[in-house]
Design a protein around this motif. Structure first.
Motif, mmCIF file in Angstrom:
data_model
loop_
_atom_site.group_PDB
_atom_site.id
_atom_site.type_symbol
_atom_site.label_atom_id
_atom_site.label_comp_id
_atom_site.label_asym_id
_atom_site.label_seq_id
_atom_site.Cartn_x
_atom_site.Cartn_y
_atom_site.Cartn_z
ATOM 1 N N GLY A 60 63.280 109.964 -54.304
ATOM 2 C CA GLY A 60 64.237 110.609 -55.201
ATOM 3 C C GLY A 60 64.085 110.238 -56.662
ATOM 4 O O GLY A 60 64.929 110.601 -57.486
ATOM 5 N N LEU A 61 63.016 109.537 -57.010
ATOM 6 C CA LEU A 61 62.889 109.063 -58.395
ATOM 7 C C LEU A 61 62.085 110.015 -59.276
ATOM 8 O O LEU A 61 62.112 109.891 -60.499
ATOM 9 N N ARG A 62 61.369 110.946 -58.676
ATOM 10 C CA ARG A 62 60.569 111.887 -59.471
ATOM 11 C C ARG A 62 60.671 113.289 -58.898
ATOM 12 O O ARG A 62 61.024 113.473 -57.734
ATOM 13 N N ILE A 63 60.367 114.245 -59.754
ATOM 14 C CA ILE A 63 60.373 115.656 -59.359
ATOM 15 C C ILE A 63 59.032 116.253 -59.779
ATOM 16 O O ILE A 63 58.600 116.087 -60.930
ATOM 17 N N VAL A 64 58.388 116.948 -58.850
ATOM 18 C CA VAL A 64 57.156 117.679 -59.184
ATOM 19 C C VAL A 64 57.508 119.159 -59.267
ATOM 20 O O VAL A 64 58.395 119.637 -58.561
ATOM 21 N N VAL A 79 50.536 121.316 -63.182
ATOM 22 C CA VAL A 79 51.339 120.580 -62.216
ATOM 23 C C VAL A 79 52.049 119.475 -63.005
ATOM 24 O O VAL A 79 51.389 118.634 -63.626
ATOM 25 N N MET A 80 53.369 119.511 -62.999
ATOM 26 C CA MET A 80 54.174 118.616 -63.835
ATOM 27 C C MET A 80 54.971 117.646 -62.966
ATOM 28 O O MET A 80 55.406 117.989 -61.873
ATOM 29 N N VAL A 81 55.169 116.448 -63.486
ATOM 30 C CA VAL A 81 56.020 115.462 -62.798
ATOM 31 C C VAL A 81 57.018 114.914 -63.809
ATOM 32 O O VAL A 81 56.634 114.513 -64.911
ATOM 33 N N ALA A 82 58.292 114.916 -63.424
ATOM 34 C CA ALA A 82 59.348 114.364 -64.275
ATOM 35 C C ALA A 82 59.972 113.181 -63.563
ATOM 36 O O ALA A 82 60.303 113.256 -62.382
ATOM 37 N N ASP A 83 60.124 112.083 -64.301
ATOM 38 C CA ASP A 83 60.817 110.916 -63.760
ATOM 39 C C ASP A 83 62.317 111.176 -63.911
ATOM 40 O O ASP A 83 62.780 111.523 -65.003
ATOM 41 N N THR A 84 63.073 111.028 -62.839
ATOM 42 C CA THR A 84 64.499 111.356 -62.915
ATOM 43 C C THR A 84 65.276 110.362 -63.762
ATOM 44 O O THR A 84 66.427 110.604 -64.102
ATOM 45 N N ARG A 85 64.649 109.262 -64.113
ATOM 46 C CA ARG A 85 65.343 108.280 -64.939
ATOM 47 C C ARG A 85 65.243 108.611 -66.418
ATOM 48 O O ARG A 85 66.154 108.315 -67.180
ATOM 49 N N ASN A 86 64.138 109.239 -66.866
ATOM 50 C CA ASN A 86 64.052 109.575 -68.291
ATOM 51 C C ASN A 86 63.851 111.065 -68.537
ATOM 52 O O ASN A 86 63.934 111.525 -69.652
ATOM 53 N N LEU A 87 63.572 111.814 -67.468
ATOM 54 C CA LEU A 87 63.496 113.277 -67.510
ATOM 55 C C LEU A 87 62.539 113.810 -68.575
ATOM 56 O O LEU A 87 62.853 114.768 -69.281
ATOM 57 N N SER A 88 61.400 113.167 -68.732
ATOM 58 C CA SER A 88 60.371 113.677 -69.645
ATOM 59 C C SER A 88 59.185 114.132 -68.820
ATOM 60 O O SER A 88 58.356 113.315 -68.421
ATOM 61 N N LYS A 94 46.020 120.318 -64.938
ATOM 62 C CA LYS A 94 45.976 121.632 -65.568
ATOM 63 C C LYS A 94 45.016 122.467 -64.737
ATOM 64 O O LYS A 94 43.875 122.069 -64.516
ATOM 65 N N LEU A 95 45.493 123.601 -64.240
ATOM 66 C CA LEU A 95 44.650 124.449 -63.401
ATOM 67 C C LEU A 95 44.081 125.584 -64.226
ATOM 68 O O LEU A 95 44.802 126.232 -64.991
ATOM 69 N N THR A 96 42.808 125.826 -64.054
ATOM 70 C CA THR A 96 42.150 126.934 -64.739
ATOM 71 C C THR A 96 41.499 127.836 -63.691
ATOM 72 O O THR A 96 41.557 127.555 -62.494
ATOM 73 N N VAL A 115 50.916 113.977 -55.516
ATOM 74 C CA VAL A 115 51.477 115.320 -55.382
ATOM 75 C C VAL A 115 50.364 116.261 -54.965
ATOM 76 O O VAL A 115 49.184 116.002 -55.210
ATOM 77 N N TRP A 116 50.769 117.365 -54.326
ATOM 78 C CA TRP A 116 49.770 118.323 -53.887
ATOM 79 C C TRP A 116 50.294 119.742 -54.080
ATOM 80 O O TRP A 116 51.498 119.968 -54.216
ATOM 81 N N ILE A 117 49.340 120.679 -54.149
ATOM 82 C CA ILE A 117 49.700 122.096 -54.146
ATOM 83 C C ILE A 117 48.823 122.823 -53.141
ATOM 84 O O ILE A 117 47.738 122.365 -52.780
ATOM 85 N N GLU A 118 49.320 123.955 -52.660
ATOM 86 C CA GLU A 118 48.494 124.895 -51.930
ATOM 87 C C GLU A 118 48.363 126.102 -52.838
ATOM 88 O O GLU A 118 49.367 126.729 -53.198
ATOM 89 N N GLY A 119 47.126 126.413 -53.216
ATOM 90 C CA GLY A 119 46.878 127.541 -54.103
ATOM 91 C C GLY A 119 46.200 128.675 -53.349
ATOM 92 O O GLY A 119 45.324 128.435 -52.515
ATOM 93 N N HIS A 120 46.600 129.897 -53.635
ATOM 94 C CA HIS A 120 45.987 131.054 -52.983
ATOM 95 C C HIS A 120 44.649 131.361 -53.648
ATOM 96 O O HIS A 120 44.564 131.439 -54.871
#
Lengths: 293, 108
Positions: A60-64, A79-88, A94-96, A115-120
């Motif tokens: 619960g400490l980060r959000i992707v 693909v971004m990650v925000a820390d829930t403690r400082n929200l930056s 970067k996907l190209t 973190v992971w993604i499934e890309g089409h």
């Protein structure tokens, strides 16, 4: 913190979360990410490039999340990650177009550090990319589709990669776990749903369609055998989820609740998606800590 | 190419990569057996859109359901835009591809 005039949070929470965290739900309003915690709405942050598919880390400490797709020559999304403690929020990747991703289908965490993604990619295959959030190093890429991590974080199940436009693409994909085959379709059969792990990471459920009917199949992943196959009337399946007492809910045009042990199927009206209501406006819940939904 | 599954050589030959080998074909061949055509071919889930049916995509135009695949589900449609467009957007191009000729395990 802003108090909502009316908040309705409908969780199809069946299994209680292991950790005693308050029930909290992430939702997106425009380019803003909000969280609803026990009837209170809290603004987290905004991102002018969009906030799509936000997911909490297990602790619960980060959000992707990912930015909106922007089909330009050298940049599609981040693909971004925000820390829930400082929200930056910070970019992990970067996907190209070089990454061959035409759309991001899923976003998730492996533990709290990756973190992971499934890309089409094309009609026959998607791609799994995984990054270490601390080093931003891409640590894994795997072609295939319908990627699903077991709840214990040990096993990655997915449908096999197929080379599009080749004769290979006309063979239906089987199911792999960590690059080893687990299950193969018979002629005329194909996988027609996401893959859903049971809470104990011992069973994998999915739906196949074939020449005669759709079937819910359950694999015992430890003994590598098919446990059960139950005939369904469901179509256009969008979601599979395990509920209490060994049942699987199959969400399609309606919801079929399947008792795996007995094979009994109970049809219910289609399960409503969890929403947050602010006045007359509803927002879909993107992720929640309210248990299985 | 190993990820996309197929590509086009500088001389127009369609090259496919599967089962560990490179293969060739005369055109990008769809699941229904016909050659994919820009402005015509779309990939669908046959459970949602019947194969060979024509349908209109708003803002894009009329397409024919000629193709499918394991990564197309439900209301998802892939519109075939051709290999040249993919090349323009940064996929590898103008790179030599060497067919594994002489390897008996890859003989057609």
């Amino acid at each position: 913190m802003r108090k909502l005039i009316v908040v309705a949070l409908f969780c199809h929470a069946i299994a209680a979360a292991a950790e005693p965290r308050p029930c909290a739900a992430l939702y997106v309003k425009g380019d803003q990410l909000w969280v609803a915690v026990e009837g209170e709405a809290r603004f987290l942050f905004s991102d002018s490039l969009g906030v799509e598919k936000p997911r909490w880390s297990p602790d619960g400490l980060r959000i992707v999340y990912v930015h909106r797709m922007q089909p330009q020559k050298d940049h599609l999304t981040d693909v971004m990650v925000a820390d829930t403690r400082n929200l930056s929020p910070k970019a992990v990747a970067k996907l190209t177009w070089e990454d061959s991703v035409k759309a991001v289908l899923q976003v998730g965490w492996r533990g709290n550090e990756a973190v992971w993604i499934e890309g089409h990619v094309n009609p026959s295959t998607n791609i799994y990319y995984e990054w270490n959030v601390n080093t931003a190093e891409r640590v894994r890429d795997l072609p295939g589709s319908r990627f699903s991590w077991s709840p214990d974080g040990k096993y990655l199940a997915y449908a096999e990669h197929r080379a599009h436009f080749s004769p290979d693409a006309r063979r239906a994909a089987g199911i792999m776990i960590d690059e080893k085959p687990l299950w193969m379709p018979v002629k005329g059969e194909r996988i027609a749903s996401p893959l859903a792990w049971s809470e104990d990471s011992a069973s994998l459920a999915f739906v196949t369609t074939g020449e005669d009917a759709a079937r819910l199949r359950v694999l015992d992943t430890r003994r590598k055998v098919e446990r059960d196959a139950v005939r369904l009337e469901s179509s256009a399946i969008t979601r599979l989820r395990w509920t209490e007492k060994g049942r699987v809910a199959v969400d399609g045009a309606a919801t079929d609740l399947v008792d795996v042990a007995s094979g009994r199927v109970t049809r219910q009206p289609r399960a409503t998606q969890s929403v947050i209501r602010e006045g007359e406006t509803s927002f879909a819940v993107a992720d929640s800590t309210c248990g299985a939904s | 190419m190993k990820l996309e599954g197929s590509g086009v050589a500088a001389n127009g030959t369609i090259i496919q990569y599967y089962n560990g080998c490179y293969h060739t074909d005369t055109c990008p061949r769809t699941a229904s057996g016909v050659c994919a055509q820009v402005g015509v071919t779309a990939a669908v889930d046959p459970g949602t859109v019947p194969m060979k049916s024509d349908f209109n995509i708003t803002g894009i135009g009329i397409r024919t359901a000629q193709d499918t695949g394991g990564a197309i589900d439900g209301y998802h449609i892939d519109d075939y835009v051709g290999v040249g467009i993919a090349n323009y957007f940064g996929n590898s191009y103008n790179r030599a591809v060497r067919l594994l000729e002489g390897d008996p395990s890859c003989a057609n």
